[in-house]
Design an enzyme around this catalytic site. Structure first.
Site, PDB file in Angstrom:
ATOM      1  N   THR A  36       0.807  -1.217   0.011  1.00 53.72           N
ATOM      2  CA  THR A  36       0.025  -0.063   0.139  1.00 53.72           C
ATOM      3  C   THR A  36       1.085   1.181  -0.035  1.00 53.72           C
ATOM      4  O   THR A  36       0.589   2.137  -0.277  1.00 53.72           O
ATOM      5  CB  THR A  36      -0.858   0.223   1.287  1.00 53.72           C
ATOM      6  OG1 THR A  36      -0.291  -0.017   2.570  1.00 53.72           O
ATOM      7  CG2 THR A  36      -1.938  -0.863   1.138  1.00 53.72           C
ATOM      8  N   TYR A 146      -7.734  -6.226  11.588  1.00 50.65           N
ATOM      9  CA  TYR A 146      -6.684  -4.966  11.846  1.00 50.65           C
ATOM     10  C   TYR A 146      -6.868  -5.068  13.537  1.00 50.65           C
ATOM     11  O   TYR A 146      -5.602  -4.651  14.059  1.00 50.65           O
ATOM     12  CB  TYR A 146      -7.235  -3.816  11.106  1.00 50.65           C
ATOM     13  CG  TYR A 146      -6.423  -2.448  11.387  1.00 50.65           C
ATOM     14  CD1 TYR A 146      -4.999  -2.304  10.702  1.00 50.65           C
ATOM     15  CD2 TYR A 146      -6.871  -1.408  12.090  1.00 50.65           C
ATOM     16  CE1 TYR A 146      -4.392  -1.325  10.928  1.00 50.65           C
ATOM     17  CE2 TYR A 146      -6.036  -0.333  12.333  1.00 50.65           C
ATOM     18  CZ  TYR A 146      -4.673  -0.173  11.860  1.00 50.65           C
ATOM     19  OH  TYR A 146      -4.010   0.780  11.817  1.00 50.65           O
ATOM     20  N   LYS A 150      -3.416  -5.455  15.776  1.00 55.08           N
ATOM     21  CA  LYS A 150      -2.832  -4.193  16.571  1.00 55.08           C
ATOM     22  C   LYS A 150      -2.741  -4.777  17.984  1.00 55.08           C
ATOM     23  O   LYS A 150      -2.061  -4.182  18.744  1.00 55.08           O
ATOM     24  CB  LYS A 150      -3.494  -3.145  16.277  1.00 55.08           C
ATOM     25  CG  LYS A 150      -3.272  -2.695  15.032  1.00 55.08           C
ATOM     26  CD  LYS A 150      -1.744  -2.245  14.758  1.00 55.08           C
ATOM     27  CE  LYS A 150      -1.499  -1.424  13.322  1.00 55.08           C
ATOM     28  NZ  LYS A 150      -0.095  -1.206  13.140  1.00 55.08           N
TER      29      LYS A 150
END
Ligand code: UDP
Length: 322
Positions: A36, A146, A150
């Site tokens: 990305t 995600y 995390k």
């Protein structure tokens, strides 16, 4: 002055960090697999003294020769559209990538700095969110890839701190926007500005009453460096506490850009948090940090960047056709 490894250094936040570190005299080794991130974000750094780039996926073994003073782990896709598109890579970079980056820091005796997220708070039931809040995350929903990666990354970082005595910092990053975001990033600020500049409808998801608190990237990165240089080990929120509804954001973008775009409403994504606002007491008291750029000024700077990015894209497309 030191030698700093930045994972995800060609991404939105990572590239800003590389620039700031070089500006203050640090050497930078930028690692990125460009999934990305983009070389255009760091194009002006090639050939600059003290800068090196290595194309590498940090989910696989990471090694950097020579001394390293700090490892800043920023590698991860971070837009909700990426959560649908590349969920396994996100889980891998948050887990395996964090483990590899921690291993590098431990081997070098370096300070480790984790880019965590306000997403660890999920759809929060405490508002605003202090660092002491444990969050409300759906582990098996589309955002879980995600959020849980995390959360694992924070757990792993604190385990290295407790078990190996590693010197660590953890920043919980709230919604951040500014130049170097992708045109097709998919997040609200970038979507709205690009739509406004193109005269396309502004796509508000749900009824637009959900809230976010948007921080301009220069403020955010200044907060990162203050935290990096501090002795604050526990997680620290860095974000702008000024809270807006998404409808207010859309209206501000239309107003600042002078666009003729209309607002249209689209379905709310699954598990989209209803509210988000950082409690930044810790950052203010321990780092002496607070944001300075207000939303309208930030939108103006970001719109100037996107206008140029769209013009560059159009010129490249015309050259391709010629
Ligand atoms: N959003 C929207 N239109 C868009 C993109 C996002 O209304 O074109 C909404 C999204 O549903 C969320 C908010 O804006 O409620 C912030 O989304 P963003 O992707 O910027 O960040 P995050 O949800 O990760 O905080």
């Amino acid at each position: 002055m030191g030698r700093v490894v930045v994972t995800g250094g060609a991404g939105f936040l990572g590239s800003h960090i590389c620039h700031r570190l070089l500006d203050r005299g640090d050497e930078v080794v930028c690692l990125d697999n460009l999934i990305t991130g983009s070389l255009s974000n760091i194009a002006d750094l090639f050939g600059r003294r003290g800068f090196a780039f290595v194309e590498h996926d940090v989910s696989t073994y990471v090694w950097v020769p020579g001394d390293v003073d700090a490892v800043l782990h920023f590698a991860s896709p971070a837009s909700p559209i990426d959560f649908e598109r590349i969920p396994i890579q996100i889980l891998k970079v948050g887990s395996l990538g964090t483990h590899n980056a921690l291993g590098l820091a431990k081997a070098k005796g370096a300070r480790f700095f984790l880019a965590s997220t306000s997403e660890v708070y999920g759809d929060p039931q405490v508002h605003p969110q202090p660092e002491s809040y444990w969050g409300n995350v759906n582990p098996i929903g589309p955002r879980g890839v995600y959020d849980e990666a995390k959360r694992f990354a924070e757990a792993m970082t604190m385990a290295y701190h407790r078990h190996h005595g590693l010197d660590v910092r953890i920043v919980r990053i709230f919604n951040t926007y500014g130049p170097q975001m992708r045109v097709d990033d998919g997040r609200s600020v970038s979507n709205f500005i690009v739509q406004a500049l193109r005269g396309e409808p502004i796509t508000v998801f749900g009824d637009g009453t959900q809230t976010r608190s948007f921080c301009y990237v220069d403020d955010e990165v200044r907060g990162f460096l203050a935290l990096l240089d501090s002795d604050v080990v526990g997680p620290t929120n860095i974000g702008n506490p000024h809270e807006y509804t998404i409808l207010e954001l859309a209206e501000a973008v239309i107003d600042v850009t002078g666009s003729s775009s209309e607002i249209v409403f689209r379905p709310l994504p699954v598990d989209d948090p209803m509210q988000r606002k950082p409690d930044i007491t810790r950052a203010v008291e321990k780092l002496g940090w607070q944001p300075e750029v207000d939303l309208r000024a930030g939108i103006e700077k970001t719109a100037a960047y996107f206008a140029q990015a769209l013009a560059d894209q159009a010129a490249a497309a015309a050259a391709d056709q010629a």
